[in-house]
Design a protein around this motif. Structure first.
Motif: not given
Length: 245
Positions: A191-200
């Protein structure tokens, strides 16, 4: 694309954002309720003139659900103006045969009353065999997705059918495997990797100019100070793509 190597179904992105199948359907499509009458062996549904903004040649008789009177015959043309006039004259609901239900997409899953197994999953088109089982187990109501093959095709529903993922955990794990092949994922890291991809902001910053352009393109009202993507942006992007001709 989630990266340069592999494509993933857009529904997997929505699952990763916490959407369920039902929420995906209700976000991108309208639905109509169909009520079964065991005496007439027909389904009644609201007569909605807006459904006929694109003129059609009727493939079935339109029968008033209030008095069983035939209003229009199979083969006649129906458009929004005619439908509006019928509505003004008192046509509120119509009867639909089983043949007209087969092939339509269901908006929510239905389980077998005896086994508890899923009889038909949300987003799938109803088969003749499934409809017989639905009726035999005394299901009185169906939520059917309103599909217009010209203006609102079943593209996202077909994607749902072909997506091997069905929830947030499965989608996050699949995305992680694409980005970090060969590594064993944990849900928290995925989930952290996914959020870092587009939402950080540190990894994906639209900039104020980018936000203004995105708002203009997608008809959004998000503050220009909000320079990271949000779920509402993803939804608007998908809706924009679905409306492309």
């Amino acid at each position: 694309r989630i990266d340069r190597k592999k494509k993933l179904p857009i529904t997997s992105i929505l699952f990763a954002l916490g959407f369920s199948k039902e929420k995906i359907i209700n976000t991108f499509y309208k639905t109509n309720k169909y009520i079964y009458n065991s005496e007439s062996k027909m389904w009644s549904t609201d007569f909605i003139p807006e459904n006929y903004k694109r003129p059609i040649k009727l493939s079935f008789d339109i029968i008033d659900s209030k008095n069983n009177k035939k209003i229009l015959s199979k083969g006649e043309k129906l458009n929004f103006i005619i439908a509006q006039k019928l509505k003004e004259k008192g046509l509120k609901g119509m009867l639909i045969s089983n043949d007209q239900i087969i092939g339509k997409y269901i908006a929510n899953e239905i389980k077998d009353n005896k086994s508890g197994e899923i009889l038909i999953d949300a987003g799938f088109d109803i088969t003749e065999e499934q409809l017989e089982k639905i009726i035999s187990q005394n299901e009185k109501s169906l939520e059917i997705v309103n599909i217009d093959l010209i203006n609102k095709g079943p593209y996202l529903l077909e994607t749902l059918k072909n997506d091997k993922n069905s929830n947030k955990t499965e989608a996050l794990n699949d995305i992680y495997k694409v980005l970090r092949p060969g590594e064993a994922p944990s849900l928290e890291i995925a989930e952290e990797i996914f959020n870092n991809l587009y939402f950080k902001k540190e990894r994906y910053d639209l900039s104020e100019v980018g936000r203004v352009k995105l708002n203009s393109k997608l008809d959004l009202n998000t503050s220009h100070k909000k320079t990271i993507l949000e779920t509402i942006d993803v939804i608007a992007i998908i809706k924009f793509m679905l409306d492309l001709r």
